[in-house]
Scaffold this motif. Structure first.
Motif, PDB file in Angstrom:
ATOM      1  N   ILE A   1       0.959  -1.210   0.035  1.00  0.00           N
ATOM      2  CA  ILE A   1      -0.128  -0.053  -0.054  1.00  0.00           C
ATOM      3  C   ILE A   1       0.977   1.282  -0.094  1.00  0.00           C
ATOM      4  O   ILE A   1       0.296   2.422  -0.322  1.00  0.00           O
ATOM      5  CB  ILE A   1      -0.987   0.100   1.444  1.00  0.00           C
ATOM      6  N   ILE A   2       2.168   1.169   0.363  1.00  0.00           N
ATOM      7  CA  ILE A   2       3.052   2.448   0.438  1.00  0.00           C
ATOM      8  C   ILE A   2       2.955   3.374  -0.909  1.00  0.00           C
ATOM      9  O   ILE A   2       2.984   4.269  -0.902  1.00  0.00           O
ATOM     10  CB  ILE A   2       4.385   1.941   0.802  1.00  0.00           C
ATOM     11  N   PRO A   3       3.285   2.554  -2.081  1.00  0.00           N
ATOM     12  CA  PRO A   3       3.329   3.082  -3.320  1.00  0.00           C
ATOM     13  C   PRO A   3       2.118   3.830  -3.659  1.00  0.00           C
ATOM     14  O   PRO A   3       2.218   5.022  -4.021  1.00  0.00           O
ATOM     15  CB  PRO A   3       3.966   2.005  -4.105  1.00  0.00           C
ATOM     16  N   VAL A   4       1.017   3.221  -3.289  1.00  0.00           N
ATOM     17  CA  VAL A   4      -0.281   3.763  -3.777  1.00  0.00           C
ATOM     18  C   VAL A   4      -0.596   5.123  -2.940  1.00  0.00           C
ATOM     19  O   VAL A   4      -1.031   6.212  -3.275  1.00  0.00           O
ATOM     20  CB  VAL A   4      -1.369   2.981  -3.232  1.00  0.00           C
ATOM     21  N   VAL A   5      -0.034   4.945  -1.558  1.00  0.00           N
ATOM     22  CA  VAL A   5      -0.295   6.313  -0.641  1.00  0.00           C
ATOM     23  C   VAL A   5       0.426   7.395  -1.073  1.00  0.00           C
ATOM     24  O   VAL A   5       0.064   8.455  -1.208  1.00  0.00           O
ATOM     25  CB  VAL A   5      -0.225   5.761   0.735  1.00  0.00           C
ATOM     26  N   LEU A   6       1.880   7.164  -1.663  1.00  0.00           N
ATOM     27  CA  LEU A   6       2.787   7.895  -1.926  1.00  0.00           C
ATOM     28  C   LEU A   6       2.150   8.716  -3.068  1.00  0.00           C
ATOM     29  O   LEU A   6       2.554   9.946  -3.447  1.00  0.00           O
ATOM     30  CB  LEU A   6       4.092   7.168  -2.177  1.00  0.00           C
ATOM     31  N   VAL A   7       1.644   8.138  -4.111  1.00  0.00           N
ATOM     32  CA  VAL A   7       1.370   8.663  -5.233  1.00  0.00           C
ATOM     33  C   VAL A   7       0.323   9.827  -4.912  1.00  0.00           C
ATOM     34  O   VAL A   7       0.398  11.128  -5.240  1.00  0.00           O
ATOM     35  CB  VAL A   7       0.431   7.854  -6.367  1.00  0.00           C
ATOM     36  N   LEU A   8      -0.777   9.580  -4.032  1.00  0.00           N
ATOM     37  CA  LEU A   8      -1.775  10.571  -3.496  1.00  0.00           C
ATOM     38  C   LEU A   8      -1.133  11.556  -2.605  1.00  0.00           C
ATOM     39  O   LEU A   8      -1.140  12.815  -3.041  1.00  0.00           O
ATOM     40  CB  LEU A   8      -2.644  10.059  -2.937  1.00  0.00           C
ATOM     41  N   VAL A   9      -0.047  11.306  -1.731  1.00  0.00           N
ATOM     42  CA  VAL A   9       0.124  12.320  -0.924  1.00  0.00           C
ATOM     43  C   VAL A   9       1.296  13.011  -1.527  1.00  0.00           C
ATOM     44  O   VAL A   9       1.421  14.448  -1.440  1.00  0.00           O
ATOM     45  CB  VAL A   9       0.993  11.588   0.302  1.00  0.00           C
ATOM     46  N   LEU A  10       2.257  12.784  -2.376  1.00  0.00           N
ATOM     47  CA  LEU A  10       3.231  13.328  -3.146  1.00  0.00           C
ATOM     48  C   LEU A  10       2.504  14.283  -4.202  1.00  0.00           C
ATOM     49  O   LEU A  10       3.045  15.455  -4.384  1.00  0.00           O
ATOM     50  CB  LEU A  10       4.053  12.395  -3.681  1.00  0.00           C
ATOM     51  N   ASN A  11       1.599  13.849  -4.835  1.00  0.00           N
ATOM     52  CA  ASN A  11       0.560  14.720  -5.573  1.00  0.00           C
ATOM     53  C   ASN A  11       0.151  16.143  -5.047  1.00  0.00           C
ATOM     54  O   ASN A  11       0.317  17.046  -5.451  1.00  0.00           O
ATOM     55  CB  ASN A  11      -0.378  13.817  -6.401  1.00  0.00           C
ATOM     56  N   PHE A  12      -0.330  15.711  -3.716  1.00  0.00           N
ATOM     57  CA  PHE A  12      -1.018  16.673  -2.846  1.00  0.00           C
ATOM     58  C   PHE A  12       0.189  17.839  -2.907  1.00  0.00           C
ATOM     59  O   PHE A  12       0.061  19.185  -2.671  1.00  0.00           O
ATOM     60  CB  PHE A  12      -1.665  16.527  -1.784  1.00  0.00           C
ATOM     61  N   VAL A  13       1.305  17.187  -2.024  1.00  0.00           N
ATOM     62  CA  VAL A  13       2.347  17.922  -1.507  1.00  0.00           C
ATOM     63  C   VAL A  13       3.022  18.910  -2.646  1.00  0.00           C
ATOM     64  O   VAL A  13       3.364  20.006  -2.565  1.00  0.00           O
ATOM     65  CB  VAL A  13       3.527  17.264  -0.829  1.00  0.00           C
ATOM     66  N   PHE A  14       3.117  18.309  -3.810  1.00  0.00           N
ATOM     67  CA  PHE A  14       4.025  18.903  -4.974  1.00  0.00           C
ATOM     68  C   PHE A  14       2.889  20.161  -5.531  1.00  0.00           C
ATOM     69  O   PHE A  14       3.610  21.143  -5.962  1.00  0.00           O
ATOM     70  CB  PHE A  14       4.462  18.191  -5.994  1.00  0.00           C
ATOM     71  N   SER A  15       1.743  19.620  -5.783  1.00  0.00           N
ATOM     72  CA  SER A  15       0.937  20.667  -6.367  1.00  0.00           C
ATOM     73  C   SER A  15       0.470  21.856  -5.298  1.00  0.00           C
ATOM     74  O   SER A  15       0.252  22.811  -5.939  1.00  0.00           O
ATOM     75  CB  SER A  15      -0.393  19.958  -6.893  1.00  0.00           C
ATOM     76  N   LYS A  16       0.341  21.592  -4.265  1.00  0.00           N
ATOM     77  CA  LYS A  16      -0.113  22.580  -3.603  1.00  0.00           C
ATOM     78  C   LYS A  16       1.130  23.405  -2.716  1.00  0.00           C
ATOM     79  O   LYS A  16       0.986  24.515  -2.248  1.00  0.00           O
ATOM     80  CB  LYS A  16      -1.012  22.043  -2.326  1.00  0.00           C
ATOM     81  N   TYR A  17       2.201  23.107  -2.437  1.00  0.00           N
ATOM     82  CA  TYR A  17       3.257  23.666  -1.593  1.00  0.00           C
ATOM     83  C   TYR A  17       4.627  23.586  -2.553  1.00  0.00           C
ATOM     84  O   TYR A  17       5.031  24.807  -2.648  1.00  0.00           O
ATOM     85  CB  TYR A  17       3.335  22.849  -0.489  1.00  0.00           C
TER      86      TYR A  17
END
Length: 466
Positions: free
Chosen positions: A241-257
């Motif tokens: 599950i780690i890679p799946v969660v990483l896609v969502l979390v990193l997408n949010f962090v990169f796009s917002k911050y």
């Protein structure tokens, strides 16, 4: 009127040939020529092919090839490492085999929301579904609808942050990111999931009452499908599950911050396309998130690959046909859009309402239905009317975020008509036909998504974008 007839004939021909299995890369330019012929060949055929069709195809590749490539590679890595099957098995274990329908929907939803492609998910989950539906004595004809609901409805067009290409296409047109209108997107996703799940469980209950079992008879009794690996041979759920969660979390962090904080003034130079960071930030975020997640996935499951290099190669090659298919549909649409008669159709569709949000929903839905492709239909529509509706929305003080969300939702409505490539492929994977399973696919992938889109438009009109 003769020119309009030509467009209709051209579209009907495209749909009919695609439905019969002809490759769209071949038939798209042929069908475009048919439209030209009815228009009196007011544009030279060879020039239209080299100067309109091919540049449109190339522009689509320029914008979205990295997303197709990384999505296909990530999906292949998830498949070959066993992570996709681990997640599916764990969700089945949590929900219990007596809730087979919900388990399959959730398994597909988790995987696709995490960036795994529909086709990888279908192959990974289908063997699990067979086992669960057979043990629960549920009709196998419901399996395609369960996979469809989890794979190309709420995770494709509604849930904020989804790395699906349908959620990425509106970004450069409206200068948004994958998290546009998150509240409305979440509501739409819950509606699709809730109504679709309730429908399939009702259909399963009625089948049980009527005495209909799994159904191991007839010409479609079995399907050619890979056997699931034993659970002991697969990675743990925590690792999977780690890679799946990483896609969502990193997408949010990169796009917002991260990306908004960078010095990107250089983007205004001609060398970089005279653009702005808002136009590319969403795409950059998904690319970076997928790259890092692929690297982490390989690092965590290195020993489980038979050949990492081969998995990467297969994933890369697997991205070619889908993007060329969609790109050819977009190029076909560009040729049709260049015809004088298309302007009449476009203006008529746009004249149906003065509301840019509703107008965009209509245009995207119609073109997605005509092409049988969510991404293809939306790309054609946004190329033709995206800037127009953005200007109208800004003049009316309407947030571009609702345009993004409605465009994505609209692409996932009429696209899933019988000639849709994903529908045809899914039925083939499951060893079933349209007569057996399409009605339930229509309900969960067409009817309920259209309802959710309408609810979002109404809520936006009442409370604004949130």
């Amino acid at each position: 009127m003769f020119g309009i007839l030509g467009i209709v004939v051209s579209l009907v021909l495209l749909i009919a040939l695609a439905y019969r299995g002809w490759n769209v890369i071949i038939i798209a330019p042929i069908c475009a020529i048919v439209g030209l012929m009815f228009g009196g060949l007011d544009a030279p055929v060879i020039a239209t092919y080299t100067q309109v069709f091919m540049p449109a195809l190339g522009n689509y590749l320029i914008k979205f090839f990295p997303l197709f490539l990384l999505g296909a590679v990530f999906g292949k890595l998830m498949d070959d490492s066993g992570c996709a099957r681990t997640i599916a098995h764990k969700i089945v274990e949590w929900t219990g085999k007596e809730r087979a329908v919900i388990a399959i929907i959730l398994a597909c939803g988790v995987l696709t929301y995490g960036g795994v492609s529909l086709f990888v998910v279908a192959f990974a989950v289908f063997p699990v579904a067979i086992q669960m539906f057979r043990e629960g004595n549920l009709p196998k004809r419901l399996i395609p609808a369960a996979i469809a609901l989890g794979s190309f409805t709420f995770t494709m067009s509604a849930l904020p942050g989804s790395p699906a290409i349908q959620n990425a296409i509106p970004m450069p047109y409206f200068h948004t990111d994958a998290f546009a209108a998150p509240g409305l997107g979440l509501i739409a996703g819950l509606l699709m999931f809730g109504c679709g799940s309730a429908w399939l469980m009702m259909r399963a209950r009625r089948a049980r009452i009527a005495g209909e079992g799994y159904g191991d008879d007839g010409p479609f009794a079995t399907a050619a499908t890979p056997s699931p690996a034993p659970v002991g041979d697969m990675p743990s759920f925590a690792v999977a599950i780690i890679p799946v969660v990483l896609v969502l979390v990193l997408n949010f962090v990169f796009s917002k911050y991260v990306i908004p904080s960078l010095d990107t003034d250089y983007l205004a130079l001609p060398k970089y396309g005279k653009t702005t960071v808002s136009a590319v930030a969403g795409t950059w975020a998904i690319i970076l998130a997928m790259l890092i997640s692929c690297a982490v996935l390989i690092g965590l499951t290195w020993k489980r690959f038979a050949n990492v290099r081969q998995s990467l190669t297969d994933g890369a090659l697997g991205s070619m046909l889908p993007i060329l298919n969609v790109g050819s549909e977009v190029a076909y649409g560009a040729v049709i859009a260049s015809l004088a008669s298309f302007l009449i159709i476009r203006d008529w569709l746009m004249s149906l309402t003065d509301n840019p949000v509703i107008g965009l929903a209509i245009v995207v839905n119609v073109l997605a239905g005509i092409t049988g492709s969510a991404s293809g239909g939306m790309s054609i529509a946004l190329q033709a009317v995206g800037q127009t509706y953005l200007d109208l929305a800004q003049a009316a003080n309407i947030s571009p975020q609702i345009l993004h969300r409605v465009a994505a939702l609209a692409s996932g409505g009429l696209d899933a008509l019988p000639h849709n490539g994903a529908v045809i492929t899914l039925l083939a994977i499951c060893g079933l036909n349209h007569k057996q399973s399409y009605f339930d696919i229509f309900m969960v992938a067409v009817a309920f998504p259209l309802m959710a889109m309408i609810v979002v438009i109404v809520l936006d009109g009442m409370f604004g974008t949130f």
